[in-house]
Each structure stands twice: as C-alpha cells, then as structure tokens.
Design a protein around this motif. Structure first.
Motif, PDB file in Angstrom:
ATOM      1  N   ARG A  68       0.825  -1.207   0.000  1.00  0.00           N
ATOM      2  CA  ARG A  68       0.000   0.000   0.000  1.00  0.00           C
ATOM      3  C   ARG A  68       0.860   1.258   0.000  1.00  0.00           C
ATOM      4  N   LEU A  69       1.896   1.262   0.827  1.00  0.00           N
ATOM      5  CA  LEU A  69       2.806   2.406   0.874  1.00  0.00           C
ATOM      6  C   LEU A  69       3.542   2.580  -0.451  1.00  0.00           C
ATOM      7  N   THR A  71       2.436   1.784  -3.441  1.00  0.00           N
ATOM      8  CA  THR A  71       1.524   2.374  -4.426  1.00  0.00           C
ATOM      9  C   THR A  71       1.283   3.848  -4.132  1.00  0.00           C
ATOM     10  N   LEU A  72       1.191   4.212  -2.864  1.00  0.00           N
ATOM     11  CA  LEU A  72       1.007   5.627  -2.509  1.00  0.00           C
ATOM     12  C   LEU A  72       2.208   6.464  -2.933  1.00  0.00           C
ATOM     13  N   ARG A  73       3.392   5.927  -2.746  1.00  0.00           N
ATOM     14  CA  ARG A  73       4.603   6.648  -3.156  1.00  0.00           C
ATOM     15  C   ARG A  73       4.648   6.833  -4.665  1.00  0.00           C
ATOM     16  N   GLU A  75       2.066   6.983  -6.638  1.00  0.00           N
ATOM     17  CA  GLU A  75       1.044   7.992  -6.961  1.00  0.00           C
ATOM     18  C   GLU A  75       1.557   9.385  -6.684  1.00  0.00           C
ATOM     19  N   GLU A  76       2.280   9.564  -5.586  1.00  0.00           N
ATOM     20  CA  GLU A  76       2.847  10.879  -5.257  1.00  0.00           C
ATOM     21  C   GLU A  76       3.868  11.301  -6.292  1.00  0.00           C
TER      22      GLU A  76
END
Length: 81
Positions: A68-69, A71-73, A75-76
C-alpha cells in the motif's frame, strides 16, 4: 517461566491454561515437585504454536501495508511530475 496466563491474550491455549491453574490449586506443594510439569510442557508448546500463528498474521499484514505504501509513493511521484 511463562507469560501471564490471562485468557483473553491466549484464546488458543485457554483449555490448557485452565487445566494448569487447576493443577496448581489442587497441588499446592506438588507443583514444586513436578506434579504439573506435563501440563507446563503442553502450555509451552501451545504458546509456541500461538506465537507462530500471530507472527504469520503480522507478516502478512506488514506485506500488505508495504504494498500500500509503495503504491502511494508511486502515486505521489506521478502527481509531482
């Protein structure tokens, strides 16, 4: 030495915990002479199994969190460019 024998912390070993505590109550002196040793060994094995299960669950949870982290990175990074 074993961890505190609180039933809510060790639901898998509840039955053995109750037997072990009952043995200690029924044999106040015998508990020092090995009357409850067999139950203690069962309890230790149960705690090891319980810990292995918890370890596996925690590992799976951490893998999901890492993904999850990740994918968030990503996206950022795409949002910044």
């Amino acid at each position: 030495m074993h961890p505190p024998l609180t039933p809510h912390r060790h639901p898998m070993c509840l039955e053995i915990i109750e037997e072990f505590q009952k043995c200690h109550l029924e044999h106040p002196i015998g508990k020092f002479l090995g009357d409850c040793t067999e139950l203690k060994v069962k309890l230790d094995r149960c705690f090891r199994q319980e810990k292995a299960v918890k370890r596996k669950v925690n590992f799976e949870r951490s893998k999901k969190l890492q993904e999850r982290l990740k994918t968030l990175r990503k996206e950022e990074e795409t949002a910044e460019t």
